[in-house]
Motif scaffolding. Structure first.
Motif, PDB file in Angstrom:
ATOM      1  N   HIS A  82       0.801  -1.217   0.000  1.00 13.19           N
ATOM      2  CA  HIS A  82       0.000   0.000   0.000  1.00 13.19           C
ATOM      3  C   HIS A  82       0.841   1.276   0.000  1.00 13.19           C
ATOM      4  O   HIS A  82       0.340   2.351   0.362  1.00 13.19           O
ATOM      5  CB  HIS A  82      -0.937   0.017   1.207  1.00 13.19           C
ATOM      6  N   LEU A  83       2.100   1.177  -0.391  1.00  8.18           N
ATOM      7  CA  LEU A  83       2.930   2.377  -0.410  1.00  8.18           C
ATOM      8  C   LEU A  83       2.364   3.471  -1.316  1.00  8.18           C
ATOM      9  O   LEU A  83       2.382   4.656  -0.946  1.00  8.18           O
ATOM     10  CB  LEU A  83       4.361   2.034  -0.816  1.00  8.18           C
ATOM     11  N   PRO A  84       1.824   3.135  -2.522  1.00 11.12           N
ATOM     12  CA  PRO A  84       1.223   4.200  -3.348  1.00 11.12           C
ATOM     13  C   PRO A  84       0.095   4.932  -2.620  1.00 11.12           C
ATOM     14  O   PRO A  84      -0.039   6.159  -2.759  1.00 11.12           O
ATOM     15  CB  PRO A  84       0.698   3.436  -4.571  1.00 11.12           C
ATOM     16  N   ALA A  85      -0.700   4.201  -1.830  1.00  9.02           N
ATOM     17  CA  ALA A  85      -1.774   4.842  -1.081  1.00  9.02           C
ATOM     18  C   ALA A  85      -1.210   5.791  -0.025  1.00  9.02           C
ATOM     19  O   ALA A  85      -1.737   6.893   0.188  1.00  9.02           O
ATOM     20  CB  ALA A  85      -2.664   3.796  -0.420  1.00  9.02           C
ATOM     21  N   LEU A  86      -0.123   5.373   0.642  1.00  6.06           N
ATOM     22  CA  LEU A  86       0.502   6.237   1.638  1.00  6.06           C
ATOM     23  C   LEU A  86       1.013   7.521   1.001  1.00  6.06           C
ATOM     24  O   LEU A  86       0.843   8.617   1.542  1.00  6.06           O
ATOM     25  CB  LEU A  86       1.640   5.501   2.342  1.00  6.06           C
ATOM     26  N   LEU A  87       1.633   7.408  -0.160  1.00  2.81           N
ATOM     27  CA  LEU A  87       2.147   8.594  -0.842  1.00  2.81           C
ATOM     28  C   LEU A  87       1.017   9.537  -1.240  1.00  2.81           C
ATOM     29  O   LEU A  87       1.158  10.766  -1.166  1.00  2.81           O
ATOM     30  CB  LEU A  87       2.959   8.183  -2.066  1.00  2.81           C
ATOM     31  N   LYS A  88      -0.129   8.977  -1.639  1.00  3.13           N
ATOM     32  CA  LYS A  88      -1.289   9.808  -1.959  1.00  3.13           C
ATOM     33  C   LYS A  88      -1.772  10.564  -0.723  1.00  3.13           C
ATOM     34  O   LYS A  88      -2.106  11.751  -0.792  1.00  3.13           O
ATOM     35  CB  LYS A  88      -2.421   8.945  -2.514  1.00  3.13           C
ATOM     36  N   ILE A  89      -1.796   9.853   0.403  1.00  4.19           N
ATOM     37  CA  ILE A  89      -2.247  10.497   1.636  1.00  4.19           C
ATOM     38  C   ILE A  89      -1.304  11.625   2.029  1.00  4.19           C
ATOM     39  O   ILE A  89      -1.735  12.750   2.308  1.00  4.19           O
ATOM     40  CB  ILE A  89      -2.352   9.460   2.768  1.00  4.19           C
ATOM     41  N   THR A  90      -0.005  11.328   2.080  1.00  5.29           N
ATOM     42  CA  THR A  90       0.952  12.327   2.546  1.00  5.29           C
ATOM     43  C   THR A  90       1.049  13.520   1.602  1.00  5.29           C
ATOM     44  O   THR A  90       1.382  14.635   2.034  1.00  5.29           O
ATOM     45  CB  THR A  90       2.347  11.701   2.741  1.00  5.29           C
ATOM     46  N   ASP A  91       0.743  13.307   0.335  1.00  2.00           N
ATOM     47  CA  ASP A  91       0.744  14.408  -0.631  1.00  2.00           C
ATOM     48  C   ASP A  91      -0.491  15.295  -0.486  1.00  2.00           C
ATOM     49  O   ASP A  91      -0.478  16.450  -0.911  1.00  2.00           O
ATOM     50  CB  ASP A  91       0.819  13.847  -2.048  1.00  2.00           C
ATOM     51  N   ARG A  92      -1.534  14.745   0.123  1.00  2.00           N
ATOM     52  CA  ARG A  92      -2.823  15.445   0.172  1.00  2.00           C
ATOM     53  C   ARG A  92      -3.057  16.189   1.477  1.00  2.00           C
ATOM     54  O   ARG A  92      -3.697  17.250   1.490  1.00  2.00           O
ATOM     55  CB  ARG A  92      -3.945  14.412  -0.022  1.00  2.00           C
ATOM     56  N   VAL A  93      -2.541  15.655   2.594  1.00  3.85           N
ATOM     57  CA  VAL A  93      -2.881  16.221   3.898  1.00  3.85           C
ATOM     58  C   VAL A  93      -1.924  17.334   4.307  1.00  3.85           C
ATOM     59  O   VAL A  93      -0.878  17.552   3.678  1.00  3.85           O
ATOM     60  CB  VAL A  93      -2.897  15.129   4.985  1.00  3.85           C
ATOM     61  N   TRP A  94      -2.288  18.006   5.385  1.00  5.97           N
ATOM     62  CA  TRP A  94      -1.476  19.110   5.900  1.00  5.97           C
ATOM     63  C   TRP A  94      -0.180  18.625   6.523  1.00  5.97           C
ATOM     64  O   TRP A  94       0.891  19.188   6.299  1.00  5.97           O
ATOM     65  CB  TRP A  94      -2.292  19.894   6.940  1.00  5.97           C
ATOM     66  N   ARG A  95      -0.250  17.527   7.288  1.00  2.97           N
ATOM     67  CA  ARG A  95       0.923  17.104   8.059  1.00  2.97           C
ATOM     68  C   ARG A  95       0.926  15.593   8.217  1.00  2.97           C
ATOM     69  O   ARG A  95      -0.105  14.984   8.495  1.00  2.97           O
ATOM     70  CB  ARG A  95       0.878  17.773   9.446  1.00  2.97           C
ATOM     71  N   ASP A  96       2.087  14.977   8.018  1.00  2.00           N
ATOM     72  CA  ASP A  96       2.209  13.537   8.211  1.00  2.00           C
ATOM     73  C   ASP A  96       3.422  13.237   9.087  1.00  2.00           C
ATOM     74  O   ASP A  96       4.484  13.826   8.916  1.00  2.00           O
ATOM     75  CB  ASP A  96       2.323  12.802   6.874  1.00  2.00           C
ATOM     76  N   ARG A  97       3.217  12.322  10.007  1.00  6.66           N
ATOM     77  CA  ARG A  97       4.263  11.901  10.925  1.00  6.66           C
ATOM     78  C   ARG A  97       4.062  10.420  11.249  1.00  6.66           C
ATOM     79  O   ARG A  97       2.972   9.876  11.074  1.00  6.66           O
ATOM     80  CB  ARG A  97       4.244  12.714  12.230  1.00  6.66           C
ATOM     81  N   ALA A  98       5.107   9.778  11.765  1.00  9.32           N
ATOM     82  CA  ALA A  98       5.000   8.389  12.204  1.00  9.32           C
ATOM     83  C   ALA A  98       5.213   8.361  13.712  1.00  9.32           C
ATOM     84  O   ALA A  98       6.303   8.104  14.198  1.00  9.32           O
ATOM     85  CB  ALA A  98       6.028   7.518  11.495  1.00  9.32           C
ATOM     86  N   TYR A  99       4.152   8.655  14.468  1.00  7.63           N
ATOM     87  CA  TYR A  99       4.264   8.668  15.928  1.00  7.63           C
ATOM     88  C   TYR A  99       4.397   7.262  16.480  1.00  7.63           C
ATOM     89  O   TYR A  99       5.071   7.046  17.471  1.00  7.63           O
ATOM     90  CB  TYR A  99       3.050   9.367  16.542  1.00  7.63           C
ATOM     91  N   GLY A 100       3.744   6.318  15.848  1.00 10.64           N
ATOM     92  CA  GLY A 100       3.986   4.920  16.152  1.00 10.64           C
ATOM     93  C   GLY A 100       3.161   4.312  17.266  1.00 10.64           C
ATOM     94  O   GLY A 100       2.835   4.948  18.266  1.00 10.64           O
ATOM     95  N   ASP A 101       2.796   3.029  17.022  1.00 17.67           N
ATOM     96  CA  ASP A 101       2.192   2.177  18.035  1.00 17.67           C
ATOM     97  C   ASP A 101       0.934   2.816  18.624  1.00 17.67           C
ATOM     98  O   ASP A 101       0.259   3.604  17.977  1.00 17.67           O
ATOM     99  CB  ASP A 101       3.230   1.824  19.107  1.00 17.67           C
ATOM    100  N   VAL A 102       0.610   2.473  19.864  1.00 15.63           N
ATOM    101  CA  VAL A 102      -0.681   2.881  20.423  1.00 15.63           C
ATOM    102  C   VAL A 102      -0.774   4.383  20.663  1.00 15.63           C
ATOM    103  O   VAL A 102      -1.866   4.949  20.685  1.00 15.63           O
ATOM    104  CB  VAL A 102      -0.964   2.115  21.728  1.00 15.63           C
ATOM    105  N   TYR A 103       0.352   5.058  20.830  1.00 13.67           N
ATOM    106  CA  TYR A 103       0.319   6.493  21.124  1.00 13.67           C
ATOM    107  C   TYR A 103      -0.415   7.272  20.035  1.00 13.67           C
ATOM    108  O   TYR A 103      -1.151   8.226  20.336  1.00 13.67           O
ATOM    109  CB  TYR A 103       1.744   7.016  21.291  1.00 13.67           C
ATOM    110  N   ALA A 104      -0.249   6.858  18.778  1.00 12.86           N
ATOM    111  CA  ALA A 104      -0.901   7.568  17.685  1.00 12.86           C
ATOM    112  C   ALA A 104      -2.422   7.520  17.817  1.00 12.86           C
ATOM    113  O   ALA A 104      -3.117   8.508  17.563  1.00 12.86           O
ATOM    114  CB  ALA A 104      -0.465   6.985  16.345  1.00 12.86           C
ATOM    115  N   TYR A 105      -2.962   6.368  18.208  1.00 12.04           N
ATOM    116  CA  TYR A 105      -4.411   6.255  18.383  1.00 12.04           C
ATOM    117  C   TYR A 105      -4.907   7.154  19.513  1.00 12.04           C
ATOM    118  O   TYR A 105      -6.008   7.709  19.443  1.00 12.04           O
ATOM    119  CB  TYR A 105      -4.802   4.808  18.670  1.00 12.04           C
ATOM    120  N   MET A 106      -4.114   7.298  20.561  1.00 12.03           N
ATOM    121  CA  MET A 106      -4.512   8.164  21.657  1.00 12.03           C
ATOM    122  C   MET A 106      -4.470   9.635  21.234  1.00 12.03           C
ATOM    123  O   MET A 106      -5.321  10.428  21.649  1.00 12.03           O
ATOM    124  CB  MET A 106      -3.621   7.925  22.879  1.00 12.03           C
TER     125      MET A 106
END
Length: 267
Positions: free
Chosen positions: A176-200
């Motif tokens: 799904h890397l192409p989908a990730l690139l579409k998302i990161t190109d479209r949104v204001w900000r992208d980060r990899a906070y990781g694991d359960v912390y991101a859901y919180m």
């Protein structure tokens, strides 16, 4: 999944889940960044520490004493008992962080009824943070002034959205890397906070999307009621209302369909 009405009372289960989190914290936090931490490698090549094992053993002991008729599904010691009411445990989510001295790790405790997570507690003692939620009773976090109710963000445009994608490798391995690139190109900000912390962070209204792949039930179950009770939406990447699909897509709810349209997900 069919979520019961708000009249269903899980307060006693939530109280137990919070006590389980206390027990896990007492096992894990003293071992965090310890010079004598014992680390081994499992058959799937993931790591496990003595703290993972001790925390899950402690939780299983309490459940065996207080809820002997309930089932348990834990990352380290597997499944036992009836799955109708099942406690789903990840003793340390973010073991890689834990063993490297990075404080972004936590214990995840959920109660699922007929496969549906109804109670969730996430404790991150190295950050001094805890979150909890149960069906019909809202989602909450502890603050210095007392509990604060969680509310997902009201952002309604992808242009203004912030997302956490976990890791590039994870998306690439899932195809799904192409989908990730579409998302990161479209949104204001992208980060990899990781694991359960991101859901919180999502439940607190600080992010609008979190997605990941190759996840087991114990990786996400506790986050489900917290995100949903905060007003968010939690499905698999393909939109299935299940925690056993090996993927997750959590959003603020308002943008769920927009994200699925963006990545070309199909029902």
């Amino acid at each position: 999944m069919t979520v019961p009405s708000a009249a269903t009372d899980f307060s006693v289960d939530l109280e137990l889940a919070l006590r389980l989190a206390d027990a896990a914290d007492s096992e894990s936090l003293p071992r965090f960044d310890a010079s004598d931490l014992k680390i081994s490698t499992k058959e799937d090549r993931s790591h496990v520490t003595d703290a993972d094992l001790a925390a899950e053993r402690a939780l299983r002991a309490i459940l065996a004493d207080e809820r002997p008729s309930d089932g348990i599904f834990g990352e380290e010691f597997g499944i036992e008992g009836d799955a109708k009411r099942q406690w789903i445990i990840d003793p340390i989510d973010g073991t890689a962080n834990f063993m490297r001295g990075i404080p972004l790790w936590g214990t995840m405790i959920a109660l699922a009824v007929d496969g549906v997570p109804q109670v969730g507690v996430v404790s991150m003692p190295a950050l001094g943070r805890r979150w909890w939620g149960s069906t019909g009773a809202g989602a909450w976090t502890a603050t210095h002034s007392g509990p604060r109710r969680l509310e997902a963000s009201s952002i309604a445009s992808l242009d203004d959205a912030a997302v956490s994608f976990q890791s590039i490798t994870q998306w690439a391995d899932a195809g799904h890397l192409p989908a990730l690139l579409k998302i990161t190109d479209r949104v204001w900000r992208d980060r990899a906070y990781g694991d359960v912390y991101a859901y919180m962070l999502l439940a607190e209204g600080r992010l609008e999307m979190v997605a990941e792949f190759d996840v087991k039930e114990y990786d996400i179950a506790a986050a489900v009621p917290i995100v949903r009770e905060a007003g968010g939406t939690f499905t698999s990447f393909d939109g299935a209302d299940s925690i056993s699909e090996r993927s997750s897509l959590a959003t603020n709810g308002i943008l769920h369909d927009a994200f699925r349209d963006l990545i070309g997900a199909k029902d």
